[in-house]
Design a protein around this motif. Structure first.
Motif, PDB file in Angstrom:
ATOM      1  N   CYS A   1      39.371  51.491  24.901  1.00  0.00           N
ATOM      2  CA  CYS A   1      39.943  50.178  24.609  1.00  0.00           C
ATOM      3  C   CYS A   1      40.708  50.188  23.291  1.00  0.00           C
ATOM      4  CB  CYS A   1      38.852  49.118  24.578  1.00  0.00           C
ATOM      5  SG  CYS A   1      38.177  48.713  26.205  1.00  0.00           S
TER       6      CYS A   1
ATOM      7  N   ARG B   1      44.518  49.001  22.755  1.00  0.00           N
ATOM      8  CA  ARG B   1      44.913  48.014  21.741  1.00  0.00           C
ATOM      9  C   ARG B   1      46.040  48.546  20.868  1.00  0.00           C
ATOM     10  NH1 ARG B   1      39.260  47.475  21.067  1.00  0.00           N
ATOM     11  NH2 ARG B   1      39.390  48.498  19.037  1.00  0.00           N
TER      12      ARG B   1
ATOM     13  N   LEU C   1      41.620  40.859  24.270  1.00  0.00           N
ATOM     14  CA  LEU C   1      40.911  42.061  24.710  1.00  0.00           C
ATOM     15  C   LEU C   1      39.676  42.304  23.856  1.00  0.00           C
ATOM     16  CD1 LEU C   1      41.264  44.289  26.845  1.00  0.00           C
ATOM     17  CD2 LEU C   1      42.519  45.614  25.159  1.00  0.00           C
TER      18      LEU C   1
ATOM     19  N   GLU D   1      35.717  42.508  25.048  1.00  0.00           N
ATOM     20  CA  GLU D   1      34.839  43.622  24.701  1.00  0.00           C
ATOM     21  C   GLU D   1      33.557  43.130  24.040  1.00  0.00           C
ATOM     22  OE1 GLU D   1      36.749  47.112  22.800  1.00  0.00           O
ATOM     23  OE2 GLU D   1      38.605  45.997  23.124  1.00  0.00           O
TER      24      GLU D   1
ATOM     25  N   LEU E   1      36.314  42.393  31.809  1.00  0.00           N
ATOM     26  CA  LEU E   1      37.175  43.249  30.995  1.00  0.00           C
ATOM     27  C   LEU E   1      38.081  44.101  31.888  1.00  0.00           C
ATOM     28  CD1 LEU E   1      38.051  44.502  28.315  1.00  0.00           C
ATOM     29  CD2 LEU E   1      36.061  46.015  28.444  1.00  0.00           C
TER      30      LEU E   1
ATOM     31  N   LEU F   1      40.796  41.972  33.294  1.00  0.00           N
ATOM     32  CA  LEU F   1      41.786  41.690  32.250  1.00  0.00           C
ATOM     33  C   LEU F   1      42.721  42.875  32.054  1.00  0.00           C
ATOM     34  CD1 LEU F   1      42.664  39.647  30.038  1.00  0.00           C
ATOM     35  CD2 LEU F   1      41.083  40.821  28.496  1.00  0.00           C
ATOM     36  N   LEU F   2      42.165  44.074  32.075  1.00  0.00           N
ATOM     37  CA  LEU F   2      42.977  45.274  31.921  1.00  0.00           C
ATOM     38  C   LEU F   2      43.955  45.439  33.086  1.00  0.00           C
ATOM     39  CD1 LEU F   2      40.176  47.665  30.647  1.00  0.00           C
ATOM     40  CD2 LEU F   2      42.233  47.068  29.368  1.00  0.00           C
TER      41      LEU F   2
END
Length: 340
Positions: A187, A191, A225, A229, A243, A246-247
């Motif tokens: 992650c 980011r 994000l 997490e 999550l 969302l990704l």
């Protein structure tokens, strides 16, 4: 402290020679790429190769979504995006790692010879080290800034994070901490890439009015994000599914070319944007390393001291600014590109 003018002239010659070498390599690559693209049979073969590799790359992600109960989530834009250049991206990175491997082997051999001879040999000499430390980062930078390479690299990082979500969900209690660490690293890579999405997409110029909006939107998406997490330790597998979903939305939005609309605006209303200091950190590491190299060379230090000072400056500044786990995360990302 007296300045050795001979050293100054040597540094100048090195800078000019390195610049010419990099420019020559760059244009040789561009000419070869243009030539291959003009041959229809070769172009068709490369396109078919890209499709095969992209489908193979997406299989673990599709399996992870199915295990998370998200097999009904739309992934078609995400899936189709890699079919244009998946294989060529992998080939470029493999060639790059081959070149780095050759240089690394030469460096190790020279280090052994230097210890035996009690003085610098071959690739351990300051000029050779400086060339390696300049040319290789430039080649890596060019590979990452290539639009096709950077785009698929971003999609691979999103796929890796989705797979890490499933790995955490299916892990045993004794192994959960390892899976969570991998998820954190994956992650973190996503980011960092999101904060450079406007550059990766290659659709906004430096003075474009859309550039500021794209950067501001990316900062909000990164904050969203991070919030997703943070819910993992509270909501467990439900947060992991959220999550991963969302990704997928981020990947679909990016694959569709919506750099300024990766997530719907209504989902970002209560989110505070995160600051982006990645560029400043990278510039600081480069400046500290270059300053250490030039200062020690101009001061007339022995070769051994120059190598030790420059290497120590690069290592310590990287750890101080990026953290000790950053190198591990970068290596993991690179291995995912090379051998997925």
């Amino acid at each position: 402290m007296s300045i050795n003018m001979g050293r100054v002239a040597e540094v100048q010659r090195f800078v000019i020679a390195t610049g010419l070498f990099v420019i020559t390599c760059f244009w040789i690559y561009r000419v070869a790429k243009w030539t291959v693209g003009r041959v229809p049979r070769v172009r068709r073969a490369v396109n078919a190769w890209n499709v095969r590799v992209a489908e193979k790359d997406f299989v673990p992600t599709a399996t992870a979504l199915q295990k998370l109960g998200l097999d009904g989530v739309p992934t078609e834009p995400f899936r189709e995006a890699g079919k244009r250049d998946a294989a060529t991206v992998r080939a470029r990175y493999q060639l790059l790692m081959f070149a780095i491997g050759l240089g690394g082997a030469d460096l190790v051999r020279s280090a052994v010879d230097s210890i035996d001879a009690q003085r610098m040999q071959g690739a351990m000499e300051p000029r050779a080290l400086a060339t390696a430390c300049t040319v290789m980062p430039l080649l890596i930078w060019l590979a990452r800034r290539s639009p096709s390479v950077a785009r698929y690299r971003f999609l691979l990082s999103v796929m890796s994070a989705i797979e890490a979500c499933e790995e955490v969900a299916s892990s045993r209690p004794d192994d959960r901490h390892k899976a969570l660490q991998r998820l954190d690293d994956s992650c973190s890579t996503v980011r960092r890439s999101l904060l450079k999405a406007h550059l990766i997409a290659g659709s906004t110029g430096r003075r474009s009015p859309r550039r500021r909006r794209a950067k501001g939107h990316a900062a909000l998406v990164v904050a969203k994000l991070q919030m997703a997490e943070a819910e993992i330790d509270v909501r467990g597998n439900g947060a992991l599914r959220g999550l991963a979903a969302l990704l997928v939305k981020i990947g679909n939005g990016y694959a569709a070319g919506n750099v300024s609309n990766l997530l719907p605006e209504q989902s970002l209303r209560d989110v505070t944007a995160v600051p982006n200091r990645e560029g400043m950190r990278t510039a600081a590491v480069v400046m500290v390393t270059a300053a250490a190299l030039c200062s020690s060379a101009l001061a007339g230090f022995p070769d051994v001291v120059i190598v030790a000072v420059t290497g120590s400056a690069a290592l310590l500044s990287s750890i101080a600014l990026f953290g000790a786990r950053s190198a591990t995360a970068k290596a993991s990302e690179l291995m995912g590109i090379l051998w997925r």
